[in-house]
Each structure stands twice: as structure tokens, then as C-alpha cells.
Design an enzyme around this catalytic site. Sequence first.
Site, PDB file in Angstrom:
ATOM      1  N   ARG A   1      -0.199   4.409  -0.184  1.00 40.70           N
ATOM      2  CA  ARG A   1      -0.974   5.627   0.082  1.00 40.70           C
ATOM      3  C   ARG A   1      -0.429   6.409   1.266  1.00 40.70           C
ATOM      4  NH1 ARG A   1      -6.889   3.028   0.201  1.00 40.70           N
ATOM      5  NH2 ARG A   1      -5.688   1.309   1.098  1.00 40.70           N
TER       6      ARG A   1
ATOM      7  N   ASP B   1       0.867  -1.186   0.000  1.00 43.19           N
ATOM      8  CA  ASP B   1       0.000   0.000   0.000  1.00 43.19           C
ATOM      9  C   ASP B   1       0.900   1.232   0.000  1.00 43.19           C
ATOM     10  OD1 ASP B   1      -3.121   0.696   1.743  1.00 43.19           O
ATOM     11  OD2 ASP B   1      -1.917   1.970   0.411  1.00 43.19           O
TER      12      ASP B   1
HETATM   13  N1  LIG Z   1      -2.731  -1.835  -6.448  1.00 43.53           N
HETATM   14  C1  LIG Z   1      -4.020  -2.250  -6.432  1.00 43.53           C
HETATM   15  N2  LIG Z   1      -4.971  -1.350  -6.060  1.00 43.53           N
HETATM   16  C2  LIG Z   1      -6.245  -1.797  -6.053  1.00 43.53           C
HETATM   17  C3  LIG Z   1      -6.644  -3.094  -6.423  1.00 43.53           C
HETATM   18  N3  LIG Z   1      -8.006  -3.180  -6.330  1.00 43.53           N
HETATM   19  C4  LIG Z   1      -8.414  -1.953  -5.879  1.00 43.53           C
HETATM   20  N4  LIG Z   1      -7.357  -1.157  -5.726  1.00 43.53           N
HETATM   21  C5  LIG Z   1      -7.281   0.194  -5.210  1.00 43.53           C
HETATM   22  O1  LIG Z   1      -7.475   0.111  -3.812  1.00 43.53           O
HETATM   23  C6  LIG Z   1      -7.990   1.316  -3.344  1.00 43.53           C
HETATM   24  C7  LIG Z   1      -9.203   1.000  -2.483  1.00 43.53           C
HETATM   25  O2  LIG Z   1      -9.427   2.139  -1.775  1.00 43.53           O
HETATM   26  P1  LIG Z   1     -10.460   2.231  -0.522  1.00 43.53           P
HETATM   27  O3  LIG Z   1     -11.671   1.442  -0.818  1.00 43.53           O
HETATM   28  O4  LIG Z   1     -10.589   3.680  -0.191  1.00 43.53           O
HETATM   29  O5  LIG Z   1      -9.671   1.638   0.712  1.00 43.53           O
HETATM   30  P2  LIG Z   1      -9.483   0.200   1.273  1.00 43.53           P
HETATM   31  O6  LIG Z   1      -8.030   0.060   1.569  1.00 43.53           O
HETATM   32  O7  LIG Z   1     -10.120  -0.787   0.369  1.00 43.53           O
HETATM   33  O8  LIG Z   1     -10.240   0.198   2.696  1.00 43.53           O
HETATM   34  P3  LIG Z   1     -11.798   0.490   3.022  1.00 43.53           P
HETATM   35  O9  LIG Z   1     -11.807   1.856   3.649  1.00 43.53           O
HETATM   36  O10 LIG Z   1     -12.167  -0.581   3.976  1.00 43.53           O
HETATM   37  O11 LIG Z   1     -12.524   0.449   1.730  1.00 43.53           O
HETATM   38  C8  LIG Z   1      -8.309   2.173  -4.584  1.00 43.53           C
HETATM   39  O12 LIG Z   1      -7.254   3.106  -4.813  1.00 43.53           O
HETATM   40  C9  LIG Z   1      -8.315   1.147  -5.706  1.00 43.53           C
HETATM   41  O13 LIG Z   1      -7.918   1.686  -6.967  1.00 43.53           O
HETATM   42  C10 LIG Z   1      -5.608  -3.995  -6.799  1.00 43.53           C
HETATM   43  O14 LIG Z   1      -5.852  -5.174  -7.088  1.00 43.53           O
HETATM   44  N5  LIG Z   1      -4.329  -3.535  -6.785  1.00 43.53           N
END
Ligand SMILES: Nc1nc2c(ncn2[C@@H]2O[C@H](COP(=O)(O)OP(=O)(O)OP(=O)(O)O)[C@@H](O)[C@H]2O)c(=O)[nH]1
Length: 381
Positions: free
Chosen positions: A315, A313
Site C-alpha cells: 500500500r 504490504d
Molecule cells: N494480501 C492480503 N491482504 C489481506 C488479507 N486479509 C486482509 N487483507 C487486506 O488487508 C487490508 C486491511 O486493511 P486495514 O484494515 O485498513 O489496515 P490494517 O493494515 O489491517 O491496519 P488497521 O488500521 O489496524 O486495521 C485490506 O486491504 C484487506 O483486503 C490477506 O490475508 N492477504
Amino acid sequence: MVLEYASADHATPPDNAAQRAVDRALSDLRRGEAVVITAEDGGALLAFAAEAVTTQAMNHLAQLTGNAPVLVVTGQRGRALGLDVPVDRPVRIAPPAGLTPDLVRDLSDPTRPARAGQGMGATSLPGGAEGAATILAKIARLLPAALVAPLPLGRAGVVDGAGFARRHDLLCVRAVDIIDYRRRSARSLARVAEASVPLEDAERTRIVAFRPSDGGPEHLAIIIGDPPAGQPVLTRLHSECFTGDLLGSLRCDCGPQLRGAIREIAAAGAGIVLYLAQEGRGIGLMNKLRAYRLQDGGLDTVDANTVLGFDADERVYLPAASMLRQMGYAQVRLLTNNPDKMAQLAASGVDVVERVPHIFPANGHNEAYLRTKAEKSGHLF
Ligand SMILES: Nc1nc2c(ncn2[C@@H]2O[C@H](COP(=O)(O)OP(=O)(O)OP(=O)(O)O)[C@@H](O)[C@H]2O)c(=O)[nH]1
Ligand SMILES: [Zn+2]
């Protein structure tokens, strides 16, 4: 009356000059141009994005510096190449037989034919200008790998990165400013635009846009109703997911989470969705598509990131904290299943008084994704 304009050199405080240098270097790197990076330890090198490598580029680096370019990848990528290296330090790869553009591509991009790192002259480095080169590539949303060539000594027997850059009309940026860029960028966020935008599920909605002073990507605050300052506000931190949020991708749960947050906040009467420009958990859309290719080959969503050379991650939550603070909100009730998001927001100075689960059913395509987030990223479903 004579208007005294401060000269450009003095109008911008040091931070902005450093931010401006890094921001310009990001676009040069994305444009396939070389950038000079100088480090506190006196090292200085010419860096070029590995994913943009060509024979001309390799020859240009060699001619300008008099040194053969080598490849620098992250420790995560080094591990993925089978090297026994620390994941948090950059790795220099200098094969005895030399590098070719194809070999650079294969070593830095796991969606291409696999190569082993053994016998490639790999060395783990402490950081310095080489580490900053991989961070610059990450911030530029490119593969986190760079071709680098050390600068030659100047007349005085020392390396003069700035002078070298001037002579060759290149940008020169300090490693320390690259490392500090994202923190400073978050600190410099300011409101730039605001409008009311009635939504299907929340008619009383305003959108406030924040931009960092370095001109980087904007972040949005979607304010539903009129949340009173001075008490915990129901909040969703939503990282941008082009595929999920806009296209209704079934590979993740972002789309339902975004629309679900708007509905839940509207039902509660007031709250905020912070829409953060952190596509792909901070690796960018192009790299997320590469990650999807790796997942189609059997890797999970965490391993796909690390095999690409990123952390699981990438971020940063300082922008979210800065936006909440500027809008007068110190406490939040956070709609999330992600404990790390809560911890990082708290570490950025926001009082997370409650976690409000934000769970949506699997859809037949995202079971493995949701399972990995629970098993490897601690998500609470
Ligand atoms: N690198 C990567 N990013 C992904 C993938 N699937 C989704 N994402 C990214 O994951 C992020 C999800 O963000 P959020 O839903 O805000 O955060 P989260 O970490 O899932 O946690 P929650 O607050 O519980 O939803 C977004 O930036 C998506 O583009 C993946 O398979 N790989
Ligand atoms: Zn998504």
C-alpha cells in the site's frame, strides 16, 4: 471569436502524458497484449504479463524481437523459488532448456505445482526495464511477473523503443514513468463527486469521491458530521476489503473495523473514514484470493504475499494524505492498530497526533491472521 484549443500534445503537462502512457500500458498488459518498456540505461524490451502466457504469445515475442523471451520475477518470488537473491531486485529466469507456457505459469504462480528455481538460469538484476516490467504487473493487479524479450538494435545500431512500438502498433512506456506512476497518481487526485448518504450508524454523512487524473481507481472520503478544519480530526484509513467489508468475511477483521469506525466516529460527533482502493494490502482482489489459497496450504498472511512475489504490504498512503490536505485537515487522531500506517501517513505529511486503538475480537476464523499481524507486522492489539 475563434476558440484556440491547445493541441492534445500541449494540453496535458508532461506528468499527465507519462501517466496516460502508463495507464494505457496497464490495460494492454491486463488484456494480454505486449508493451514496450524503455529504460534510462538504453535498454528496451517487449513485456507480456506472465499470467496471461500462451504458446502464441511466446512465439509472437520471439518473432517480433528475434530473441527468445525470458521470465522476470521479483526478488521476493525468486526467494520463494529457493534462489539466494536480494528481495528488492528483479530476477531473470532463463532455463537452459528454454521456457514453456506451463513452466512460466509454475514459476510465477505459487498456487500451481511447485518448481525449484535452481538450474533455471536465474540472475539477479539491478532493476531497469525488467524491474519496471514487474512493477507494471503489480500496478495492473496481476501476478508480479513478466515474460520479456530484448528489442533488436535499430539501423543506427541503437535500440529505438518508440520506433519499434510505432512500427508494430504497440504502446511504449518509460521505466521511470512506471516507477513514478503511483506517486504522481496520488498527487493528481481531484474531487469529482459528492453526495449526502445517511448511514444506519451515522445519519449525517457525506461521501466525497476523488479520482486521479490518469483515470485510475477512485478513493472515497466518508465525512461524518461536520469535522472542523484546523484541529485534529478523528480519522480511519480503511483499505478496501471486498470480502470483509461487503460479504462479512470471517478471514479478517475489516468488516467490523469499517462499521465500528463509522459508529465510533458518529458517537464522537464528527470525523472521517478514508476508504482507499487498496484491496489486499495493495495486491488486488484476485491476488488476495490466491494468497488465501496459499494460507489454506499453511502460509501466514505475510508469507503468502511474499511467496506470490509481492512485499508483505504494497500500500501507498499518498492518496490519503492528498485527500486530507484537499479537505483542509492537517492533523488526525487515527483509528488503527497498525504503526506502519501511522508512520507512512506521517511521512506523507499528515500530523498523526494520536493513535486510537481499533481492536475487534477474534471470531474463530481470524486468530492466525490477527496473530501474524501482531507478530510480523507490529500491529498493537
Ligand atoms: N494480501 C492480503 N491482504 C489481506 C488479507 N486479509 C486482509 N487483507 C487486506 O488487508 C487490508 C486491511 O486493511 P486495514 O484494515 O485498513 O489496515 P490494517 O493494515 O489491517 O491496519 P488497521 O488500521 O489496524 O486495521 C485490506 O486491504 C484487506 O483486503 C490477506 O490475508 N492477504
Ligand atoms: Zn479484510
